[in-house]
Structures are given as C-alpha cells and as structure tokens.
Write a protein that holds these residues in place. Structure first.
Motif, PDB file in Angstrom:
ATOM      1  N   ALA A 416      21.341 -21.874   7.455  1.00  0.00           N
ATOM      2  CA  ALA A 416      22.795 -21.816   7.511  1.00  0.00           C
ATOM      3  C   ALA A 416      23.128 -21.470   8.955  1.00  0.00           C
ATOM      4  O   ALA A 416      23.050 -20.311   9.351  1.00  0.00           O
ATOM      5  CB  ALA A 416      23.349 -20.772   6.553  1.00  0.00           C
ATOM      6  N   VAL A 423      18.859 -20.313  -1.315  1.00  0.00           N
ATOM      7  CA  VAL A 423      19.507 -21.392  -2.054  1.00  0.00           C
ATOM      8  C   VAL A 423      19.625 -21.005  -3.519  1.00  0.00           C
ATOM      9  O   VAL A 423      20.652 -21.221  -4.157  1.00  0.00           O
ATOM     10  CB  VAL A 423      18.738 -22.716  -1.896  1.00  0.00           C
ATOM     11  CG1 VAL A 423      19.349 -23.820  -2.754  1.00  0.00           C
ATOM     12  CG2 VAL A 423      18.702 -23.137  -0.433  1.00  0.00           C
ATOM     13  N   THR A 430      19.928 -21.324 -10.780  1.00  0.00           N
ATOM     14  CA  THR A 430      21.284 -21.586 -10.313  1.00  0.00           C
ATOM     15  C   THR A 430      22.327 -21.398 -11.412  1.00  0.00           C
ATOM     16  O   THR A 430      23.384 -20.788 -11.192  1.00  0.00           O
ATOM     17  CB  THR A 430      21.365 -23.010  -9.737  1.00  0.00           C
ATOM     18  OG1 THR A 430      20.502 -23.095  -8.592  1.00  0.00           O
ATOM     19  CG2 THR A 430      22.780 -23.368  -9.338  1.00  0.00           C
ATOM     20  N   GLN A 444      25.656 -12.021  -2.564  1.00  0.00           N
ATOM     21  CA  GLN A 444      25.156 -13.170  -1.817  1.00  0.00           C
ATOM     22  C   GLN A 444      25.169 -12.871  -0.321  1.00  0.00           C
ATOM     23  O   GLN A 444      26.131 -12.302   0.209  1.00  0.00           O
ATOM     24  CB  GLN A 444      26.006 -14.407  -2.093  1.00  0.00           C
ATOM     25  CG  GLN A 444      25.481 -15.655  -1.384  1.00  0.00           C
ATOM     26  CD  GLN A 444      26.272 -16.888  -1.753  1.00  0.00           C
ATOM     27  OE1 GLN A 444      27.342 -16.805  -2.345  1.00  0.00           O
ATOM     28  NE2 GLN A 444      25.741 -18.054  -1.419  1.00  0.00           N
ATOM     29  N   MET A 446      25.932 -13.873   3.116  1.00  0.00           N
ATOM     30  CA  MET A 446      26.833 -14.822   3.786  1.00  0.00           C
ATOM     31  C   MET A 446      26.835 -14.607   5.298  1.00  0.00           C
ATOM     32  O   MET A 446      27.807 -14.916   5.993  1.00  0.00           O
ATOM     33  CB  MET A 446      28.252 -14.663   3.238  1.00  0.00           C
ATOM     34  CG  MET A 446      28.399 -14.964   1.759  1.00  0.00           C
ATOM     35  SD  MET A 446      28.135 -16.709   1.384  1.00  0.00           S
ATOM     36  CE  MET A 446      29.646 -17.413   2.035  1.00  0.00           C
ATOM     37  N   GLY A 628      22.603 -17.560  -4.834  1.00  0.00           N
ATOM     38  CA  GLY A 628      22.327 -18.405  -3.685  1.00  0.00           C
ATOM     39  C   GLY A 628      23.413 -19.434  -3.446  1.00  0.00           C
ATOM     40  O   GLY A 628      24.414 -19.514  -4.175  1.00  0.00           O
ATOM     41  N   SER A 629      23.193 -20.267  -2.445  1.00  0.00           N
ATOM     42  CA  SER A 629      24.212 -21.226  -2.027  1.00  0.00           C
ATOM     43  C   SER A 629      24.434 -22.334  -3.047  1.00  0.00           C
ATOM     44  O   SER A 629      25.523 -22.912  -3.114  1.00  0.00           O
ATOM     45  CB  SER A 629      23.827 -21.830  -0.675  1.00  0.00           C
ATOM     46  OG  SER A 629      22.552 -22.474  -0.750  1.00  0.00           O
ATOM     47  N   LEU A 632      26.938 -21.056  -5.575  1.00  0.00           N
ATOM     48  CA  LEU A 632      28.222 -20.909  -4.896  1.00  0.00           C
ATOM     49  C   LEU A 632      28.924 -22.252  -4.758  1.00  0.00           C
ATOM     50  O   LEU A 632      30.150 -22.350  -4.916  1.00  0.00           O
ATOM     51  CB  LEU A 632      28.023 -20.282  -3.517  1.00  0.00           C
ATOM     52  CG  LEU A 632      29.302 -20.124  -2.682  1.00  0.00           C
ATOM     53  CD1 LEU A 632      30.257 -19.140  -3.335  1.00  0.00           C
ATOM     54  CD2 LEU A 632      28.979 -19.692  -1.262  1.00  0.00           C
ATOM     55  N   ASN A 633      28.178 -23.310  -4.489  1.00  0.00           N
ATOM     56  CA  ASN A 633      28.799 -24.622  -4.315  1.00  0.00           C
ATOM     57  C   ASN A 633      29.453 -25.096  -5.616  1.00  0.00           C
ATOM     58  O   ASN A 633      30.544 -25.677  -5.603  1.00  0.00           O
ATOM     59  CB  ASN A 633      27.772 -25.644  -3.843  1.00  0.00           C
ATOM     60  CG  ASN A 633      28.419 -26.923  -3.361  1.00  0.00           C
ATOM     61  OD1 ASN A 633      29.304 -26.905  -2.510  1.00  0.00           O
ATOM     62  ND2 ASN A 633      28.006 -28.047  -3.919  1.00  0.00           N
TER      63      ASN A 633
END
Length: 774
Positions: A416, A423, A430, A444, A446, A628-629, A632-633
């Motif tokens: 990032a 992730v 996830t 998380q 960031m 993880g990302s 979040l997405n």
C-alpha cells in the motif's frame, strides 16, 4: 553493432527535450533519501563528498552522528562540534542500534551529536575525510501527534568523484560479486539460502536469467525454471515479492523466491535473443544472448541451444488486449534498479547483459549488468520500489509499525504505497472479517494513508483555495471529508481534513499529489504556511464496527481541555492517551472508510505496538477481529464510498465521481469551481448502483449496455454478503440512470457474456447500517 566505431552515440538516461523526454531516468550523480520525523538514515561519505539537507524549515532541528573507520566519533570531518547526546525517546533508533552492534560497538551508548537548526535554506556540508554519518530527525511523540511539528526532509549525498560504477547500497554480507559486461553472459553457482541481486547498472538494460537444479545437472538432467509452470502457479505473468513470489520448474517445485524488485516490469514469454532472430532482421553474426548463455553454461554440462527460454529481467513487454500481440518499448528500469532472489536449492545460474542495439528494449544502448551474491544469513526483507512521482527518489517498501503484531496472524500482505499491509487473515477469512465489522468491531492497519500538517497564519487561506469544502466553517477539533480538484473539476485526491488548532490542520489523504499541489499553490500565491509531509511517521489504525465505541471507553483517557470520546460526533477529533494521563499519546477521530460507527487512531511509530496491544486486550470481550484490505473493499462498495482510480480518475469530475456532496459551490472561489458549476448545471454522467441477478462479479472498466449501446462503465464491483448477489458502482449516462432501469454489463470482450442488472441508489446499505437498502 556493439563495436566501438560508432561515430555518434546517444542514451535515454538524462535525455530531456520537448520532442522526447525521460523524466525519472536521470544520471545518478546524487543519491537522495527521504528523512521522515523521528527517523534516522545513514550516509557513507568519502573525502570531498557533499551532504545536503533540504526542506528543513526555520527553527526545525536535525542531529548528526558521525563515525570514522574505527568507530570513533568523527563530527570534525564535517566541520561540526558535538553538543548533547540524542534523546532516544525522540527518534526510532532500531536501524542505528543495529548498525552499531554489527560493527562491534555499544548500541546502548550514543556519543554526543551535532545539532543543526533550520533556516529555510538548503544546508550543505563537505566531508574532509571518510565518515559514516547518521542523520536524525528528533521529534517528541506528543508534538508529532498534536502540534504539527516537523515534516520530512531530503538528505542528499553527492560524491566528489564521478564513479564509473554507481551501485545501490549493499543489502548484507557479500559472498561474491561481478559485472556482466554488455553483450556477454556469465554462469555462477548459488548455494541453498544464498541471495542473488541482479542490478541494472546504467538503466534500461535487459538481463536474461536462467537457473538449474545443481543435483539435476549432476545426474545429467536439466531441471530449470519453467515459465509456463511459474505463470500457472503464481497466476500472473511473473512472480513478485509477497505471497506469490516463486519461480518453479516443470514439476512445479520452487527454485527461487523473489524477495525484492525495484523495477516491477519483466518478461517471461519471449526467448532470449537468438542468432536467427538477428539474421532475419538483416544482421547476421550479431551477438545474441542464447549463444552467450550456451557458452557460459558449457562448463556445467548444459547442452547447447540455439534459442534459450529465459526470465527476461527488465524487459518491458505486455500483451495488447485486442490483437494479443506481445508489445515492447523502452524498459522501466532506472539506473541501479534490481531484482533480489533467494535460492531454495543448490543452483547453477546464468545472467546476460543483452546486446540488442536495434530497438528500444535496451534503450537503444546496451550496457552492463552487475551481480551480487549474499550469504544465507543475510536478513533481506521483502520489498518493492515506491516512487511518489516518476522523478522522485526511490523508496523501498517497509513493514508498517504494527508488523511485529501482524506477521504472526497472516502471510498475505500487499504493498500500500510504500508499506506492506494485510490483505486478509486466514484464521477468519475475508467474509468473517466482513461480518465482524458489520456486527462487532474490527481493527485494520491503515498506515499507508498520506498525512500532511498545514501550519501557519495562511493555513486556512491555502486550504480554502485548494479544497471543495468551506474550511472557514470548520471548528477546532472538527474534521470534514473533502476533495482537491484541478481547474477542470477533476478530482486529484480526496481525504479528511482535521482542524487541531486555529492555524493547524492535518490532511489525511490518498496521494502525495496533494502535497505537491498545496506546495505549488502556496508558493504561487505567496502564502505564509508550512506544509509538513509526515510520511510514515504517523501510523494509524481504523477501529470500525458497532462495538468500537465500547472498546475505546476501556482504553481512552482525555484531558478536560479537549473533546472526550463520548463528545465526538461524526468527524470529530481529539487527542487522547492510553488508559491515563501518563499513557502513550494518540490522535483519535470518529471517521473511517466503512460507513459503520468507527474511529481512527494515529500515533508515533514507537507507540504503535503498545497501541495495538491495548486495543487487542480490550477488544477480546467484544469479539474484536483484525481486518484486511479485501474485506474493507467489500464494505466500502456496499457503503458507496469512492476510491481513487475507480470512482474518481483522470477526466472524471467530482459530480461524475458521485462526490458532489463534498463540493460547496456557495463558498468563495476554489480551484475547479467554475468547471464544477458548469458541469453541475448540465450533467452527462452520474454514479449509480447496480444490483445483479447473479453472483458473477464484473471487472473494473466493464461496459454497461442498453441493448447494443454502451451507456456506462463499471467503476467498482463485488459480491455483497448482505445482498447475497453481486453489486457494483457504475458511471452511467443520465438518460439511463433512473432507479429501476434494467441494463446489462458486458463481459468476454463486452459482448459475448452479459449480466443483467438493475439501477439503484448508493449506498447499498443505509447510513445506520440496520438493513439493506432496496
């Protein structure tokens, strides 16, 4: 054509004209490093070398330590006098302590340092004798968190003598190194655990590489890297640092793993160049990599080949999406770029310096390749290169300040910007992380966000001109989501602006372009303002979910002079400490990227682990889950939140990006206002939601169709666990954007597979997050 009888030569490196320019490919006469607040960087100087410090604002301070070859204090070599010993609490000294220990010194005892106070001008020092210099940027943790003290500066080293071979710094203990001269190849052996670093010395130079199992060659069997097996295993064109990092043989057994890659553009499809290839272009007898490889490998009993498969490091190729042709042009590799790999078995390897001078793959100008072999006990961390801009100094990606706690929980990290962030976490997955954020609380990392402190009597004036919200209405201890646009109304960056003093703002955003725009604007308008780039000095965590406030109540202490936790409304901000008045300081805001109740916590790097531990301990009773990302997405798409290079991108204005709510057209003039007023009065495209009748997830950029006509494009898509089907955000022509309109999304070249979808508003989930929004 590699003979020395050329009557005129040229090079792309350093070439800049109006007709053709190569920014970012300058000659490496000066080596620059970025020094963030509380950081320490090392510079090795020879006699006559120059050390410069640029960007040190008036009254800001750096400290210098200098050592000679015996490890004795050597500040006199720079014409400096010692003052006081550095305060270890004001800088992150792990790198310095490790260097002192490796060189036999006492890391617990630092000598007095020289202090340099900034004047706003560049500071230049000359070394009278060789010295290793450590430049420290001391800042107290409390000042970093709340007072806007100190920004990043540039530390540059200009050697006194021009070096014929400018190489990147050593990564560790070198067992062997050599130069592969242009138009040649060299074979060499690696022991299991050895690291090999392949360096493009002068830039834009390709190097073919192949590796064989040593025990296989002893049996007469050539077990070498198989490009097809490798691509199949890593599910991409070539491996890179991270989870999918290995080269495999035909039996799908790993041979090497890629640890560092500062270029990131290579080829595994083409052969090493061949005699036949040059003959068919009208150049019989031209040097070629395949023959060079055969000759170099002959002593190891490898059979000669007229055409060698190879890993073509630094060769810039891609496959055209329409014709499927393999395309090529100049290499992305800059002078000093490299790939570092770790041998997973005893290997025989070969590296070339490609002789192709007939096309742009070597920048029309073949040069040398340098190879270093490091011993197995060398601690080389995985890394990729990150540049804020094409001509900015290269940064090597780092582990975040929380990595010590993250690494035991997951191996799935991705870059990032210049940090590695998780992730997903395999113990939960996830989808488990998603539901934890919806129903309980998640934490998380960031830290990849960019942070800028804007300080001075003209800070508000600068931000009023640069941002789309009315900054004058922002009270101290309040924040707002806002945009930075260019003159055409295109969104440059988005972020959250916090006011933490009458003349002190903190801008948390996604891109360094924000810093450049603010700096240029302040200079152009002659404003009295300081812009501090915080880099990675202020790591942050996002604590999100309905139980986040309950968790924070257990660990948060605030003074009566600032807002308390329970007084924080949406986008409120305060300064807090862990547990009590003597605890570690951190900035606390009620903000986030999920739409759920949530908070963000910002601290000094030295306090990061303590902050993580306090959150994890307090969160156990609330079902706290690291996130993880990937999760979040999903959540940010359900919440209808925009992302860079998705909802907003070049050529897309703020309204088309669905961000009109963050534009105040009633405020005084700001950059892009006239264009946005015009576009708002007569919009052509709007951002809408699409709900699909299936679980197929369309790709970013997929066409949105009404019959045979394309009427929009997908900006972000995912499968929604709440809806139990796929959803997407799409930019759609206003004529087709009414809720309930039935459209299709094209896949397989946009025509041969279509997904039915219905237009709806965003967000997909209501702001209270109590139920899905139909």
């Amino acid at each position: 054509m590699l003979d020395d009888d050329n009557i005129r030569r040229f090079s792309n490196i350093g070439f800049r004209t109006r007709a053709r320019s190569f920014p970012g490919f300058d000659r490496p006469d000066t080596i620059s490093q970025v020094l963030a607040p509380r950081q320490a960087v090392r510079v090795d100087l020879d006699a006559g070398d120059l050390l410069s410090l640029d960007g040190l604002a008036a009254h800001d301070r750096v400290q210098l330590l200098a050592y000679d070859g015996r490890g004795d204090a050597a500040l006199s070599h720079l014409g400096l006098d010692a003052a006081t010993a550095p305060d270890r609490a004001q800088f992150d000294g792990a790198a310095l302590a490790g260097w002192i220990a490796r060189n036999g010194g006492d890391a617990a005892s630092l000598p007095p340092a020289a202090s340099i106070i900034g004047t706003g001008e560049i500071i230049v020092l000359r070394a009278s004798a060789p010295a290793t210099v450590w430049v420290l940027r001391p800042v107290a943790a409390q000042d970093l968190v709340v007072h806007g003290v100190g920004g990043a500066i540039t530390v540059a080293h200009q050697p006194a003598r021009t070096r014929s071979l400018v190489l990147p710094p050593l990564l560790g203990d070198v067992r062997d190194e050599f130069t592969v001269l242009r138009g040649t190849a060299r074979a060499y052996e690696l022991r299991k655990g050895d690291y090999v670093q392949i360096i493009d010395v002068h830039g834009q130079q390709c190097s073919d590489f192949m590796a064989f199992r040593g025990d296989g060659l002893m049996r007469g069997e050539e077990l070498m890297i198989d490009s097809t097996a490798t691509r199949s295993m890593v599910r991409r064109s070539y491996p890179g640092p991270g989870l999918l990092d290995k080269f495999f043989d035909r039996d799908m057994r790993p041979l090497l793993n890629v640890v560092q890659d500062t270029c990131g553009r290579h080829d595994t499809f083409g052969l090493a160049c061949t005699a036949r290839g040059y003959e068919e272009r009208g150049f019989p007898g031209h040097l070629n990599c395949s023959d060079n490889m055969s000759h170099a490998l002959q002593p190891f009993g490898v059979a000669r080949r007229g055409a060698w498969p190879a890993i073509n490091f630094f060769w810039n190729t891609w496959i055209d999406a329409q014709s499927h042709h393999i395309m090529t042009e100049e290499s992305y590799s800059r002078p000093g770029d490299y790939v570092t790999m770790c041998a997973m078995d005893d290997l025989v390897c070969v590296s070339t310096a490609c002789p192709d001078d007939l096309d742009p793959i070597n920048g029309w100008n073949p040069t040398d390749i340098h190879v270093r072999i490091y011993r197995p006990d060398t601690p080389i961390r995985r890394a990729v290169a990150y540049r804020e801009k094409e001509d900015a100094p290269m940064l090597i990606s780092e582990e975040s300040a929380f990595h010590e706690r993250l690494a035991p929980l997951t191996q799935h990290f991705a870059p990032a910007r210049d940090l590695w962030v998780p992730v997903s976490y395999p113990s939960v997955g996830t989808i488990g992380e998603y539901w934890a954020c919806r129903n309980a609380v998640t934490v998380q990392d960031m830290s990849g966000l960019r942070k800028y402190d804007i300080v001075g009597p003209d800070a508000e004036r600068l931000l009023q001109r640069a941002l789309t919200r009315d900054v004058a209405k922002l009270s101290v201890w309040r924040g707002t989501y806002t945009l930075m646009c260019d003159g055409s109304g295109t969104v440059i960056d988005d972020g959250t602006l916090f006011r933490i003093g009458p003349d002190l703002f903190r801008w948390c955003c996604g891109s360094e372009e924000s810093g450049r725009v603010l700096t240029e604007l302040a200079q152009r308008e002659g404003l009295q303002v300081r812009i501090n780039a915080m880099r990675n000095a202020l790591p942050n965590l996002a604590l999100q979910g309905p139980k986040s406030r309950d968790l924070l109540r257990k660990i948060t202490f605030t003074q009566p002079t600032v807002p308390s936790l329970d007084h924080l409304k949406w986008f409120g901000v305060t300064v807090a400490r862990l547990h009590d008045r003597e605890g570690r300081p951190f900035m606390l805001s009620r903000s986030g990227y999920t739409g759920e109740l949530g908070y963000e916590l910002f601290c000094a790097k030295s306090d990061a682990v303590a902050l993580w531990d306090a959150i994890m301990d307090a969160g156990e009773e609330f079902g706290l889950t690291p996130m993880g990302s990937a999760a979040l997405n999903i959540i940010r798409i359900e919440a209808g939140l925009a992302a860079g290079d998705a909802e907003f991108a070049p050529g897309v204005d703020a309204f088309e990006a669905g961000l009109g709510f963050a534009v105040d057209l009633n405020k005084a003039d700001f950059i892009g206002k006239a264009a946005l007023q015009r576009n708002a009065a007569d919009p052509r495209r709007v951002l809408k939601g699409l709900i699909f009748d299936c679980d197929d997830v369309p790709a970013h950029g997929a066409p949105v169709l009404s019959g045979e006509r394309q009427v929009g494009v997908i900006t972000s898509a995912t499968r929604s666990p709440t809806y139990e089907c796929s959803i997407a955000m799409a930019r759609i022509a206003v004529e087709h954007a009414a809720n309930g309109t039935e459209l299709e999304v094209g896949m397989m070249n946009g025509r041969m597979k279509r997904l039915g979808a219905t237009v709806t508003d965003i967000p997909f989930v209501d702001p209270q997050r109590k139920k899905a929004r139909a």
